[in-house]
Structure formats: structure tokens, C-alpha cells
Write a protein that holds these residues in place. Structure first.
Motif, PDB file in Angstrom:
ATOM      1  N   SER A 114       0.875  -1.336  -0.037  1.00  0.00           N
ATOM      2  CA  SER A 114       0.039  -0.065   0.008  1.00  0.00           C
ATOM      3  C   SER A 114       0.864   1.144   0.013  1.00  0.00           C
ATOM      4  N   GLU A 115       1.901   1.102   0.727  1.00  0.00           N
ATOM      5  CA  GLU A 115       2.936   2.479   0.819  1.00  0.00           C
ATOM      6  C   GLU A 115       3.511   2.675  -0.490  1.00  0.00           C
ATOM      7  N   VAL A 163       0.671   3.827  -2.825  1.00  0.00           N
ATOM      8  CA  VAL A 163       0.226   5.283  -2.595  1.00  0.00           C
ATOM      9  C   VAL A 163       0.904   6.394  -2.597  1.00  0.00           C
ATOM     10  N   ALA A 164       2.096   6.183  -2.191  1.00  0.00           N
ATOM     11  CA  ALA A 164       3.290   7.407  -2.376  1.00  0.00           C
ATOM     12  C   ALA A 164       3.254   7.828  -3.654  1.00  0.00           C
ATOM     13  N   LEU A 195       0.137   9.790  -4.944  1.00  0.00           N
ATOM     14  CA  LEU A 195       0.151  11.066  -4.392  1.00  0.00           C
ATOM     15  C   LEU A 195       1.191  12.026  -4.931  1.00  0.00           C
ATOM     16  N   LEU A 196       2.299  11.461  -5.017  1.00  0.00           N
ATOM     17  CA  LEU A 196       3.415  12.371  -5.616  1.00  0.00           C
ATOM     18  C   LEU A 196       3.030  12.947  -7.223  1.00  0.00           C
ATOM     19  N   LEU A 220       0.033  13.038  -8.370  1.00  0.00           N
ATOM     20  CA  LEU A 220      -1.085  14.044  -8.183  1.00  0.00           C
ATOM     21  C   LEU A 220      -0.637  15.341  -7.776  1.00  0.00           C
ATOM     22  N   LEU A 221       0.137  15.372  -6.920  1.00  0.00           N
ATOM     23  CA  LEU A 221       0.916  16.654  -6.597  1.00  0.00           C
ATOM     24  C   LEU A 221       1.637  17.269  -7.656  1.00  0.00           C
ATOM     25  N   VAL A 271      -0.984  18.772  -9.897  1.00  0.00           N
ATOM     26  CA  VAL A 271      -1.438  20.145  -9.388  1.00  0.00           C
ATOM     27  C   VAL A 271      -0.517  21.345  -9.793  1.00  0.00           C
ATOM     28  N   VAL A 272       0.748  21.105  -9.382  1.00  0.00           N
ATOM     29  CA  VAL A 272       1.951  22.244  -9.638  1.00  0.00           C
ATOM     30  C   VAL A 272       1.907  22.406 -10.763  1.00  0.00           C
ATOM     31  N   HIS A 299      -1.024  24.420 -12.199  1.00  0.00           N
ATOM     32  CA  HIS A 299      -0.958  25.779 -11.801  1.00  0.00           C
ATOM     33  C   HIS A 299       0.076  26.685 -12.376  1.00  0.00           C
TER      34      HIS A 299
END
Lengths: 332, 478
Positions: free
Chosen positions: A11-12, A15-16, A19-20, A22-23, A26-27, A30
Motif C-alpha cells: 500500500s505504501e 499510494v506514495a 500522491l506524488l 497528483l501533487l 497540481v503544480v 498551476h
């Protein structure tokens, strides 16, 4: 390796990085938006210049923008120009596809898209039946946006009447927007506010009271007076605010009656509101509250008296000398 | 030897289980926060909504600023408050017996003169003198004997004329729209008694005319790790609890309270260094006893910036104080634990804070010792040690990453690529060394609390990086 450990590692490890990613998205998005925002602002400035000087230099620039940013440029301008310029913007919106997009989005299943469409509708003026129907949408955010944009687009009695239909909305945010919209409507909204105050429906009356605070209308203050015996303390407190600085004998009498309200907050607010009239005679009405059993009322009373000038200050000092309670006022 | 190995094995299993539950609880709270963020993003589509900045119905807010030896930052803080985009704001600064030039700085910067005012005395500290300014009619400065932060706030509360009272630390810089946004929940719901907003480290920010003009992740390692901690704490600790109705912390650096609720609760308590948490617990508790609804809201938008410690010594003092405050608050309201009459607060929130916030440094320290000794003695295998690391630190890392994603989603402009890199570095380094240090500080705090130590400790203020003012400011720059 135990199954728990294996599950954790898996899972880690999954998931990690997700999330990275996705981040990073976003950046990156932007950064891209920042560039586009700067271009859109240039187009807005050129469009505004066109509207003021009757030129048409911005059309080509507008066409180069993606539809979403074209919509944004027109929406931003529509909220800051007059009726005649808005008519020109409506033509531009029709030509560049913004109107078609907005109308299509109004019928979208997604609430977010419907709200976005409402914003885009501003240059078109909200007359589309689909737009008006959004006042009854199941989503509070959509209803709130519909109320607001209707208020922005039309400052007339018809719009006020339509907006007032949502004065008893289940959602407090929507009710506040209705109050704000009616309050901003000024004289055109005053008859609607007066009608709402007379409905007898507590929720709508509360919304109307909030709107009335900003209207400063003597007739509405008279209508609000009737609500001073409402069972809800927040309504009575708002009545006190509407009557603040009461000028007519009847409103003054209503405000002084609220000084004896059963709720301490209402008494405190009534004292402060009464003092806004700056009549030294009111010290006689407020003075007894210096002996109130609730300390917040005594504090409010002392503030109210001080606002009345030397007579009020004398009353506070005399009381401070005679009361030995640690929570009463004393001269510093 | 066998007994020792058995004990080590039990402690290791216990710590593993503890952190597994704690990590999962953290992830559940962040999932809850994600729903709130999504809801908030939809609300953002409301173009203006009720705009308290312009609204005629905005309630009067009194900002209470207790200041003890804050000469380096106080003028900036007051300056930023004076230029807030909120039309009905009163500012009351309480000089809490400063030994530096705090009072002189204020008197000079804002042309203050002594006045005679009436004070409602709810605080035990003595008011020496009150100052007002002809230039800034909504500014009052109270010079009082040193009686602690809670006393200072209570003195200010006695002078406050606002329906709402905003407690602000003297080293806090506030976004111009923050108070207006924080007022919103009070307008939406009469049962709201307190609301708090997001706090960020000011260390990496650039300030012009007492306003943060460039919000950046701090460059210093210690400050950047605290930045990650703040984001995680505000997302999961506050926003996550929002949805579950269990918010019990309103940051002392920036929180808004309903004045009547605060006065009826008796004001801030001087018996604890965690007065911000204690007052929220007390207000909620009293409301429950009166069978009244009492909501405490966290609003993710309002931004305030505060200078975070950049030395291990100051940071240690701060963390042990926070731990003492937590213990004090929970101890003062211990009879609420597992009492159904206090609802979710007594049944879920307080036990959560007691177990996963208060006791976690003890369990973590035990776990670290047990793993180390276990490996040395062979009682614990490498697989188990790895599992402990994955659970205790891996889940925390994921939680931090998720919180950062939510933060970027809410306000992408705050996360530039260089800042994202800095935060990622801080997130990794937080787990390697920093977290173990905080365990030590928190244990030290617990030990001090048990000895009855109520001292605040000291924090050295460096002040902000102030750019040259772009326009003449009403008050002289520091």
C-alpha cells in the motif's frame, strides 16, 4: 514476511507515488494556469479599452484563448461594466461560443458545471428559463450562485421578488446570500423586504431582517418592530440592530422594550444599538442594565452609556462606586 | 534473558499495533478532510456569497493582541491589523509587562497618548495605563503588569466592544481577508462559538508594508519541517475533525470567539499554558451542560503567518509547552472522558487526544528502545523492525503527502515547484531525527507538567524580511 507487512509495503509503495504524481499534476497545472491568466488579463484590458472607445481590437486575441479562459475574460468584465457595455459583451459572447457553452452547461448533470455556467451567463443576462430554474436546484451551492448572479445581473424589483422566493431556503448560506443581495438592492428591494417581514414565516422574516440592517429604511424599521416579540432570541437581537439609533417614537419605544428582554444577548445588543442615537436621555433607560445579573450585559451597558457622553459616564462611575462585584466596571 | 526478550517482543508488538491504529486514524481524518475540501471547492464557485468585507451586517470584531517582549514584531502586527479588509474591527493590544521596548515602539509608531477608559476586571493582573491614538480611533493599547498570556487576553476581553473576539499572537501576520472569512461561520450558524483558520510559518515569506507578499516554504531545514507539520496538523487535526464535529483546538495564534460565550465561560484560564485548547473544551462543555448546540469550526482559507522557532532550543521549549498544555487541558476536564452526556467530545475526541497525542511519545520512545534492544539481543527480527518503521513513519509520511496535496488543491499558488521540492525533502527528514527529537521534547514536557512547571520558556524573535514599502505607510517601518 507476514501478510500484514506485505500489505503495508504494497500500500505504501502504491499510494506514495500516486500522491506524488497528483501533487506534480497540481503544480504543473498551476504553472500553466499562471501563464494563461496573464494572457487573459491582457485580453480583458484590451476588451475594456474596446468597450470604452468603440474599437474591436480584442476579437482576435479573444479567439486565441481557450474557451474556458474566454469565458473568464467576459465574465470578469461583465461584473464591472454598465448595461450598455454588457449588451456589447453579450454579442461578443454569442460570436465567440461562450453563450453556447454556457447554455449547454446549464443543462449539465454536474452541479459544478451549472454554477460555472451561471457565472458565464452574466454577460448574457439571466433570462433563460434553465437559468431561472437553477434558483430551485437541489444543490445549495447552485441555488446560492443563482441568487447572487441574478442580483448582479438585474437590480430591479422583479429580480428582487424572484430572489426573495429563496428567503426561506433550508441552507443558511443561501439565506445569507439572499439577505446580502436584497440589502445591496437598496430602494428597489425595499418593498420586497417589507413584504417578507410581513409574511409570518420565521425563516423568511429572519432573512428579511438581515437585509433590513443594510437598508436603513424607516418604513422597514417600522415593519421590523413587530418582530420584537418573536420567540427566537436571534430574531429579536436582529430587530434591535435594525432599529439601531431609532429616530421615530415608535421604533425608540420598541428598542427600549428590548432592553428588558429575557435573553441577555438581546439586552446587550439593544443597549448598544440604543446608544447609537446619541441621546443623553437614553441613559435613563440603559442605566438600570448596569445592575444586570449577567456581566456581559453590564459591560455592554457601560459601553453604551459611555457613548452617550458625560451623563452616561457619570452613571457608570456612580454605579462602579456602589457595586462591589468584581465583574462590574471600575475606572482604570 | 528469556524474560527480557519476551518483554521486548511484547513492547514491540504493542507499539506496532498502537501506530497502526494511530496511522489509520490519521488517514481516516485526512479522508474526512478531503471531503471538506471538496465541499469547500464547490462553495468557492459561489462568486462572492456574503462578503463580510463589504457587508452592512458584519458584526464588530475585537482583535486581542497580548504582547510580552515583542518589540521586534509588534509594530508590524498592529500595522497589518489596521489595514485589514474588514470594516468593523477594533484592535486591543495588551502589553503584558514587557521588559523590552514593546510599549515604547507602539507609542512611537502609532502616536499613542494616555487616556482614561473603563475596564471590566475579569483578570487579576493590574492595568497600569491605557493608551489610544487620535490617528487610529479603533486602536487601544493597555499597559499591564506581567500576568501571563491568559491574563492579558482577559484584560483585553474586558475592554472589547465586539460581538466577536479574535485572539491573535503578537508575532502573527494575517491575510487582509482572513477575519472576514473567519466571521462567515458565525453568520451562517448562531450556534458557532469559535472558529480558527490556517496558520503557516512566516519564516520563508517576504513582507511588504506588514503584508505577506510572497508566501514561500521556509528555506531553513528546521522551519521547513515545521511547515510540513503545520500543514498536516491543520488538514488532519482540524479540518478532519470539523466534519466529525470534534474540533477542540483553536490556535492561540489566530482564533475567533463569540464574546458572550467566552465571557460566560469565565474567560481564558491562567492555570495552564494551553489556554487556547482549554477554553474551547470549557466552552463546549458548558454548552453541553446547558443542552445547547456549540459548534467549533475550522475554516481552511484564512491564512495567518507566524514566526516558527529556528533553533532547537526554542523549538524544544515550544513543544514541551504544547505537551504540557495538552496534558493540563485534558486533566482539567478529565471527568468528561467516556461520559455520553458530552457526546462525541467525551466519547471519541478526548480519548483520541489522550491516547494518540498525549501518550504517543511514551509509546514511540518505548518502541524505539524495544526495537533497538530487541535487534541487539535477537529478540526482534529485522522484519519486525522494518514493520515498525513502516507503520510508525511510513504512514505518517503518507499522511503528510496527502495533506500537502490537499493544501495544494485548495490554493495551488502556495505550492511552487521549488517549494514542493523543499517540502518533500522536509517530509523525508522529518521522519529521520526530527521526529525522535520531538519525542524527547514532548516527554520532557510531560515530566515538567507532572512537576507542576507552568513556565512558558523563551523564544527568540528574528522579525521578518521586510521589503522597502511600495507606498508610504501610515506608521514608520521598524
Amino acid at each position: 514476511m507476514s501478510p500484514l507487512l506485505a500489505l503495508l509495503v504494497l500500500s505504501e509503495v502504491l499510494v506514495a507515488p500516486a500522491l506524488l504524481v497528483l501533487l506534480a499534476t497540481v503544480v504543473i497545472r498551476h504553472r500553466r494556469d499562471q501563464g494563461m491568466r496573464a494572457r487573459t488579463e491582457r485580453v480583458e484590458a484590451t476588451l475594456l479599452s474596446d468597450l470604452l472607445h468603440g474599437t474591436s481590437t480584442a476579437a482576435a486575441m479573444l479567439a486565441e484563448l481557450p474557451l474556458r479562459w474566454r469565458t473568464k475574460a467576459l465574465t470578469t468584465l461583465a461584473t464591472s461594466v454598465g448595461t450598455s457595455e454588457r449588451a456589447t459583451l453579450r454579442t461578443i459572447a454569442d460570436e465567440c461560443g461562450v453563450s453556447a457553452l454556457a447554455h449547454a452547461r446549464l443543462r449539465s448533470r454536474r452541479a459544478v458545471a451549472r454554477v460555472a455556467a451561471l457565472r458565464a451567463m452574466t454577460p448574457l443576462e439571466i433570462q433563460d428559463p434553465d437559468g431561472v430554474a437553477l434558483l430551485d436546484d437541489s444543490r445549495a451551492s447552485v441555488r446560492g450562485a443563482a441568487v447572487w448572479w441574478m442580483a448582479i445581473a438585474h437590480h430591479d424589483a422583479n429580480a428582487a421578488a424572484r430572489i426573495a422566493d429563496r428567503a426561506d431556503d433550508d441552507d443558511p448560506h443561501v439565506r445569507h446570500i439572499v439577505a446580502e443581495a436584497l440589502s445591496a438592492g437598496g430602494a428597489t428591494a425595499a418593498p420586497t423586504v417589507a413584504r417578507l417581514l410581513a409574511t409570518g414565516a420565521p425563516t423568511a422574516q429572519r432573512t428579511a431582517l438581515l437585509a433590513a440592517v443594510g437598508l436603513h429604511d424607516p418604513e422597514i424599521a417600522d415593519a421590523a418592530r413587530a418582530l420584537r416579540t418573536d420567540p427566537d432570541a436571534t430574531v429579536r437581537a436582529t430587530v434591535a440592530r435594525v432599529l439601531a439609533g431609532a429616530t421615530t417614537p415608535s421604533t425608540h419605544a420598541a428598542l427600549t422594550a428590548l432592553l428588558e428582554d429575557i435573553d441577555p444577548e438581546v439586552r446587550a445588543i439593544a443597549a448598544l444599538c440604543l446608544s447609537q442615537g446619541h441621546r443623553s436621555k437614553d441613559a435613563l433607560h440603559i442605566g438600570p442594565l448596569l445592575h444586570d445579573p449577567v456581566d456581559s450585559v453590564r459591560i455592554a451597558a457601560s459601553r453604551a452609556l459611555l457613548a452617550l457622553g458625560p451623563i452616561g459616564e457619570l452613571a457608570v462611575r456612580a454605579t462602579a462606586r456602589t457595586i462591589a462585584d468584581a465583574n462590574t466596571v471600575h475606572a482604570a | 534473558m528469556n524474560a527480557l526478550r519476551a518483554i521486548l517482543l511484547v513492547v514491540d508488538r504493542f507499539a506496532l499495533g498502537f501506530f497502526l491504529v494511530a496511522g489509520c486514524a490519521q488517514l481516516v481524518l485526512i479522508a474526512s478532510a478531503s471531503r471538506r475540501v471538496r465541499h469547500r471547492m464547490q462553495r468557492e464557485l459561489l462568486p462572492v456569497g456574503l462578503d463580510p468585507q463589504r457587508s452592512a451586517i458584519c458584526p464588530r470584531v475585537t482583535a486581542l493582541v497580548p504582547a510580552h517582549d515583542e518589540g521586534a514584531v509588534i509594530a508590524n502586527t498592529v500595522q497589518s491589523l489596521l489595514t485589514m479588509e474588514y470594516p468593523n474591527l477594533e484592535i486591543v493590544v495588551i502589553n503584558d509587562g514587557s521588559t523590552d521596548d514593546t510599549l515604547r515602539t507602539l507609542v512611537d509608531a502609532f502616536a499613542l497618548r494616555p487616556v482614561e477608559r473603563l475596564v471590566a476586571t475579569q483578570a487579576s493582573a493590574t492595568v497600569k495605563r491605557i493608551y489610544a491614538s487620535a490617528e487610529f480611533p479603533d486602536l487601544l493599547v493597555i499597559d499591564a503588569d506581567n500576568g501571563g498570556k491568559a491574563n492579558a487576553l482577559n484584560i483585553g476581553l474586558g475592554l472589547a466592544t465586539g460581538e466577536l473576539v479574535c485572539a491573535i499572537d503578537a508575532d502573527t501576520l494575517i491575510d487582509p481577508r482572513a477575519i472576514g472569512q473567519l466571521v462567515q461561520p458565525f453568520l451562517d450558524d448562531p450556534s458557532v462559538i469559535a472558529a480558527g483558520g490556517t496558520i503557516r510559518p512566516a519564516n520563508g515569506c517576504t513582507v511588504r508594508n506588514s503584508r505577506v507578499v510572497d508566501d514561500r516554504t521556509p528555506r531553513g531545514l528546521l522551519a521547513s519541517i515545521q511547515d510540513v507539520e503545520y500543514v498536516r496538523a491543520f488538514v488532519h487535526g482540524r479540518l478532519g475533525w470539523n466534519r466529525l464535529g470534534g474540533n477542540i483546538i483553536i490556535s492561540g495564534a489566530f482564533g475567533l470567539f463569540r464574546a458572550t460565550a467566552l465571557r460566560n465561560a469565565g474567560g481564558f484560564s491562567s492555570d495552564t499554558v494551553g489556554e487556547d485548547m482549554e477554553i474551547v473544551l470549557r466552552m463546549r462543555r458548558q454548552a453541553r451542560m446547558r443542552h445547547e448546540a456549540a459548534q467549533v469550526w475550522f475554516v481552511p482559507d484564512p491564512i495567518a503567518w507566524t514566526e516558527v522557532p529556528e533553533t532547537l532550543r526554542s523549538l524544544g521549549h515550544q513543544r514541551d509547552r504544547w505537551q504540557r498544555g495538552l496534558l493540563d487541558s485534558l486533566r482539567m476536564h478529565r471527568d468528561m472522558f467516556f461520559r455520553p452526556r458530552y457526546g462525541a467530545m467525551g466519547m471519541v475526541v478526548m480519548p483520541y487526544f489522550a491516547i494518540f497525542e498525549l501518550a504517543s511519545p511514551i509509546v514511540e520512545a518505548l518502541g524505539i528502545v524495544a526495537i533497538t534492544l530487541g535487534i541487539v539481543t535477537g529478540a526482534v527480527g529485522w522484519g519486525q523492525a522494518f514493520a515498525f518503521l513502516l507503520v510508525a513513519y511510513g504512514l505518517s509520511f503518507i499522511a503528510a503527502l496527502w495533506a500537502m496535496l490537499l493544501d495544494a488543491w485548495v490554493e495551488p499558488s502556495r505550492v511552487r515547484s521549488s517549494d514542493a521540492g523543499r517540502r518533500l525533502r522536509a517530509m523525508v527528514l522529518e521522519q529521520c531525527g526530527y521526529r525522535q527529537l520531538t519525542v524527547y521534547w514532548r516527554l520532557r514536557g510531560l515530566a515538567k507538567a507532572l512537576r507542576g512547571d507552568q513556565r512558558w520558556g523563551t523564544q527568540h524573535r528574528q522579525g521578518y524580511t521586510e521589503l522597502a514599502p511600495s507606498a508610504p505607510a501610515p506608521a514608520p517601518a521598524r
